[in-house]
Design an enzyme around this catalytic site. Structure first.
Site, PDB file in Angstrom:
ATOM      1  N   GLU A  43       0.850  -1.182   0.000  1.00  0.00           N
ATOM      2  CA  GLU A  43       0.000   0.000   0.000  1.00  0.00           C
ATOM      3  C   GLU A  43       0.892   1.239   0.000  1.00  0.00           C
ATOM      4  O   GLU A  43       1.936   1.264   0.650  1.00  0.00           O
ATOM      5  CB  GLU A  43      -0.899   0.001   1.228  1.00  0.00           C
ATOM      6  CG  GLU A  43      -1.895   1.160   1.253  1.00  0.00           C
ATOM      7  CD  GLU A  43      -2.737   1.173   2.522  1.00  0.00           C
ATOM      8  OE1 GLU A  43      -3.886   1.615   2.442  1.00  0.00           O
ATOM      9  OE2 GLU A  43      -2.240   0.742   3.582  1.00  0.00           O
ATOM     10  N   LYS A 114     -10.438  -0.238  -1.927  1.00  0.00           N
ATOM     11  CA  LYS A 114     -10.437  -0.600  -0.508  1.00  0.00           C
ATOM     12  C   LYS A 114     -11.793  -0.327   0.148  1.00  0.00           C
ATOM     13  O   LYS A 114     -12.321   0.786   0.069  1.00  0.00           O
ATOM     14  CB  LYS A 114      -9.327   0.187   0.194  1.00  0.00           C
ATOM     15  CG  LYS A 114      -9.104  -0.148   1.653  1.00  0.00           C
ATOM     16  CD  LYS A 114      -7.937   0.684   2.184  1.00  0.00           C
ATOM     17  CE  LYS A 114      -7.644   0.421   3.642  1.00  0.00           C
ATOM     18  NZ  LYS A 114      -6.541   1.290   4.137  1.00  0.00           N
ATOM     19  N   CYS A 156      -4.616  -3.604   3.353  1.00  0.00           N
ATOM     20  CA  CYS A 156      -4.258  -3.156   4.692  1.00  0.00           C
ATOM     21  C   CYS A 156      -5.371  -3.291   5.749  1.00  0.00           C
ATOM     22  O   CYS A 156      -5.592  -4.377   6.257  1.00  0.00           O
ATOM     23  CB  CYS A 156      -3.741  -1.718   4.634  1.00  0.00           C
ATOM     24  SG  CYS A 156      -2.761  -1.238   6.090  1.00  0.00           S
TER      25      CYS A 156
END
Length: 270
Positions: A43, A114, A156
């Site tokens: 990321e 995300k 993440c």
């Protein structure tokens, strides 16, 4: 699905876009020369600076990141994941946190935005408000490839939501990718535990590229890019300096674990 080597790259990215891309290109080349066919970047691989700077430069970062991913994948003949770079969100002043998977011919294989945004106040005094600059995505993405298997995409903070990975495995994922920039404070206690849990729960390989070290001001990341097998064994750990974790993704091992622990067949809840 064939047996192959995968690499989880570990970087210390900064606000210098071109310097970050130069480092990333070098790491992709090293991974390819070491035999990796799937290479994952962390990321914020292209830019890790202040949120205001990221928003101001989002269009340029997106354009350069995507050009880089297509070019590097073709140049090194690998399947390449760039996980976590800003792409402008139409109709808003914000952006998506996007992960892009590109094939060795430079073609786009999958694009994930995300879902879960990092809005937390940590005990170390740091506050993170990803939603100030990022719009959440809404779609699960599993990329099906004949050679590398079915690859589930995440980024993440998604790691803390097991229902996402159960949904990916229910859609056939065999390999879960978690490119990250985990904070040093949370990483020391949670990073390995959560990654191993996602592998064990879903009997999947997990490939987690990472950021490490100090980036700006008080922003410090944990490192320890990992590759984990479906039993939860940590096959490779990049430590706390820039580098990479490389390990074999073995369909025979995947099948063995799923025979021994057929948890995906035993699910009772949707």
């Amino acid at each position: 699905m064939e047996s192959y080597f995968a690499a989880a790259v570990q970087m210390t990215s900064t606000a210098d876009l071109e310097a970050n891309l130069e480092v990333a290109y070098e790491f992709v080349g090293i991974a390819a020369r070491r035999g990796a066919r799937l290479v994952t970047l962390p990321e914020n691989f292209a830019f890790l600076g202040l949120e205001a700077e990221k928003l101001e430069q989002a269009a340029r970062i997106a354009e350069r990141s995507e050009k880089f991913l297509h070019t590097a994948a073709r140049d090194w003949q690998v399947t390449l994941l760039g996980g976590g770079y800003p792409t402008p969100a139409e109709g808003t002043a914000k952006c998506y946190n996007t992960a892009l998977l590109v094939g060795p011919d430079g073609s786009e294989l999958g694009r994930y935005r995300k879902l879960h945004l990092f809005d937390v106040n940590l005990p170390d005094g740091n506050t993170y408000r990803e939603s100030d600059s990022v719009v959440p995505g809404h779609e699960l993405v599993v990329v099906r490839t004949p050679a590398l298997g079915n690859i589930g995409l995440s980024v993440c903070y998604d790691l803390r939501f097991p229902e996402l990975y159960r949904a990916l495995s229910a859609q056939g994922a065999q390999v879960l990718t978690v490119p990250s920039a985990f904070t040093a404070f949370t990483g020391k206690d949670h990073w390995r535990v959560l990654l191993r849990a996602r592998a064990i729960e879903n009997t999947c390989y997990v490939i987690a590229a990472a950021q490490t070290g100090e980036h700006y001001a008080r922003r410090q990341t944990y490192g320890h890019a990992l590759i984990i097998d479906p039993w939860g064994n940590m096959l490779a750990d990049a430590g706390d300096t820039p580098g990479m974790a490389i390990a074999e993704i073995d369909p025979g091992r995947l099948a063995q674990v799923r025979r021994q622990l057929p948890v995906l067949q035993h699910r009772q809840l949707p």
